[in-house]
Design a protein around this motif. Sequence first.
Motif, short mmCIF file in Angstrom:
data_model
loop_
_atom_site.label_atom_id
_atom_site.label_comp_id
_atom_site.label_asym_id
_atom_site.label_seq_id
_atom_site.Cartn_x
_atom_site.Cartn_y
_atom_site.Cartn_z
N SER A 203 0.80 -1.22 0.00
CA SER A 203 0.00 0.00 0.00
C SER A 203 0.83 1.27 0.00
O SER A 203 0.41 2.28 -0.58
N SER A 204 2.02 1.25 0.63
CA SER A 204 2.70 2.52 0.90
C SER A 204 4.19 2.56 0.59
O SER A 204 4.82 3.58 0.86
N PHE A 205 4.78 1.50 0.06
CA PHE A 205 6.20 1.54 -0.29
C PHE A 205 6.35 2.09 -1.71
O PHE A 205 5.61 1.71 -2.61
N PRO A 206 7.33 2.96 -1.93
CA PRO A 206 7.64 3.38 -3.31
C PRO A 206 8.21 2.21 -4.09
O PRO A 206 8.65 1.21 -3.52
N LEU A 207 8.23 2.35 -5.40
CA LEU A 207 8.64 1.25 -6.28
C LEU A 207 10.04 0.76 -5.97
O LEU A 207 10.31 -0.45 -6.00
N CYS A 208 10.98 1.67 -5.64
CA CYS A 208 12.35 1.25 -5.37
C CYS A 208 12.42 0.28 -4.19
O CYS A 208 13.19 -0.68 -4.19
N MET A 209 11.61 0.54 -3.15
CA MET A 209 11.62 -0.32 -1.97
C MET A 209 10.80 -1.59 -2.18
O MET A 209 11.16 -2.66 -1.68
N ARG A 210 9.72 -1.49 -2.92
CA ARG A 210 8.95 -2.69 -3.26
C ARG A 210 9.82 -3.67 -4.05
O ARG A 210 9.78 -4.88 -3.83
N ASN A 211 10.59 -3.14 -4.97
CA ASN A 211 11.46 -3.99 -5.79
C ASN A 211 12.49 -4.70 -4.93
O ASN A 211 12.73 -5.90 -5.08
N LEU A 212 13.13 -3.95 -4.02
CA LEU A 212 14.13 -4.56 -3.14
C LEU A 212 13.51 -5.64 -2.26
O LEU A 212 14.09 -6.71 -2.05
N LEU A 213 12.32 -5.36 -1.72
CA LEU A 213 11.67 -6.34 -0.86
C LEU A 213 11.31 -7.59 -1.65
O LEU A 213 11.49 -8.72 -1.16
N GLU A 214 10.82 -7.41 -2.88
CA GLU A 214 10.48 -8.56 -3.72
C GLU A 214 11.71 -9.41 -4.01
O GLU A 214 11.66 -10.65 -3.93
N LYS A 215 12.84 -8.76 -4.34
CA LYS A 215 14.06 -9.51 -4.63
C LYS A 215 14.59 -10.22 -3.39
O LYS A 215 15.12 -11.32 -3.47
N LEU A 216 14.44 -9.57 -2.24
CA LEU A 216 14.86 -10.20 -0.99
C LEU A 216 14.03 -11.44 -0.71
O LEU A 216 14.57 -12.48 -0.30
N ARG A 217 12.72 -11.35 -0.93
CA ARG A 217 11.85 -12.50 -0.70
C ARG A 217 12.16 -13.63 -1.69
O ARG A 217 12.08 -14.81 -1.34
N GLU A 218 12.53 -13.26 -2.92
CA GLU A 218 12.83 -14.28 -3.94
C GLU A 218 14.17 -14.96 -3.68
O GLU A 218 14.27 -16.19 -3.74
N ASP A 219 15.20 -14.15 -3.44
CA ASP A 219 16.57 -14.68 -3.37
C ASP A 219 17.07 -14.90 -1.96
O ASP A 219 18.13 -15.51 -1.76
N HIS A 220 16.36 -14.35 -0.97
CA HIS A 220 16.80 -14.41 0.44
C HIS A 220 18.19 -13.81 0.61
O HIS A 220 18.98 -14.25 1.46
N HIS A 221 18.49 -12.82 -0.22
CA HIS A 221 19.78 -12.15 -0.14
C HIS A 221 19.74 -10.85 -0.93
O HIS A 221 19.02 -10.75 -1.93
N LEU A 222 20.47 -9.85 -0.46
CA LEU A 222 20.70 -8.62 -1.20
C LEU A 222 22.16 -8.23 -1.02
O LEU A 222 22.73 -8.44 0.05
N LYS A 223 22.75 -7.66 -2.06
CA LYS A 223 24.11 -7.14 -1.92
C LYS A 223 24.11 -5.90 -1.03
O LYS A 223 23.06 -5.38 -0.66
N HIS A 224 25.31 -5.42 -0.73
CA HIS A 224 25.46 -4.34 0.25
C HIS A 224 24.60 -3.12 -0.08
O HIS A 224 23.91 -2.58 0.79
N GLY A 225 24.62 -2.66 -1.35
CA GLY A 225 23.84 -1.48 -1.73
C GLY A 225 22.37 -1.66 -1.47
O GLY A 225 21.68 -0.74 -0.99
N GLY A 226 21.85 -2.83 -1.78
CA GLY A 226 20.44 -3.11 -1.55
C GLY A 226 20.09 -3.19 -0.07
O GLY A 226 19.04 -2.71 0.36
#
Length: 501
Positions: A300-323
């Motif tokens: 409902s309230s996350f901007p696209l940049c944060m929604r994308n990061l959350l989706e990738k985190l849920r998919e891969d269970h990992h994010l690089k340092h920048g993410g």
Amino acid sequence: MEIVRSQSHRKISPNNVTNTLPLYRSAPPLEVRLEDFELYALDRLRVLKGISDGLSRGKRPEEMEKLVGKLWKENMRHQQASEIVNKDIISHFVLRLVYCRTEELRKWFLSMETSLFRYRFRLENAEAQRALMAEFDLSSRAVSNVEFESIKEKLGQVARSMGQSLPTADAIFYKVPFEEVPELVAGRKVFINQGFAYVAMTQAVSLVATLFRSLLSKALVLTNRKWTSTIREQEKDRLTPIVEALCSSYLGPDFSQMQIVEGLASLSQNYFMDDQGGKHFEPRGHGEISVKDIDQVAKSSFPLCMRNLLEKLREDHHLKHGGRMQLGLFLKGVGLNLDDALAFWRYEFSQKVGLERFEKEYAYSIRHNYGQEGKRTDYTAYSCQKIISSTPGVGDHHGCPYRHFSEENLRAALTRMGMNGRAMEDVMNKVRNRHYQLACTLTFEAIHGVPNDAGINHPTQYFSDSQKILQPELRDIIVALFGGGLGWCILSQTSNVWEGV
């Protein structure tokens, strides 16, 4: 212009200050405190970015004139009236230094300063306008009476084509090379003869603005040469860090100072109706959101940049340092406390790297972001400007989707957010013109169904504005909790954030 650390500085003598709009031909002979060097520049930058947003939104000339007047009044005022002119001149030369460094920066600064000059010229009285035109020696280009009579009929044809009254014998026209008034030529608003355009006094703003742009363009090139050859190295420990950071400075509210607002929002998020319609409150404490809230509020309230990061985190269970930095500091900014943050990242990462490795390699950086390790710095969420200027590499998912996604991927991401049709095309048009924050603002407006005139400048602002819209009963809740007097007092203290709730 000399930069000093002292608490006093020499003023420009009133006798040397004209009432006309400055042409900024040369740096003023005065000393500037280091703190003023930066603060004045930030204030002017707010004006220029406000103009950029207004133009990108397609505001009409009369709307832009009002906007520029408002922006100037709000940002360029000074406690001492005699210092207003100083602030104007100092701020221009500081930003000239900031924006001379690349072709892209020069192009933006040149366009915005020329627009600012144009609208400020229009707001000047007739006497001030004539004085300014005299600085360009336009009087020598005035059409003589004899020449006027010879072309009077042609000038009348141009006036009639624009629905204006015919020029009279006392009308003032200027004869200039047609390339000095390109917008008038393009709009067929001037008579051209043998390579010269005949510009009416009422059209002088176009001529003066073009001449100002030419002066500034040449000055920016010269400033760039001085910057690269001497200034950058000489001032590497003092001015250079400020100059290099200014063009990407965040100019909106300080979201790190929102504890009162976070507390109010947490109350509203825990307000609910029971099966019998009774109202209940369940205060959560420090955090505005908890782990169990993240997926719901993300939709409902996350901007696209944060929604994308959350989706990738849920998919891969990992994010690089920048993410991890971009998403982690954002979650902190919207109220996820340290314990919940550790639980959130531990759950995701342990599925890929294991619990032991998470505790050894990743838990420290999370505590560090919350000021619990190292220098105990309380880090804040990244602004849009910082996110846009980042350079994600292969395998990275941070950055701004409006800038870093391909058109195909961006359209797919926006479709998942519920965007389509005309709204989608409006967003893509802003992206093609590199107005990434406006693209995000249009996305916000399309999803929430309400305008956002202030524009989106920070991911945490996106979240806050979204929550205001989705929680229309917040004002009533606060008043009910604290009583009329105290409740409205609290609301008044946060009016800049909750205005319009």
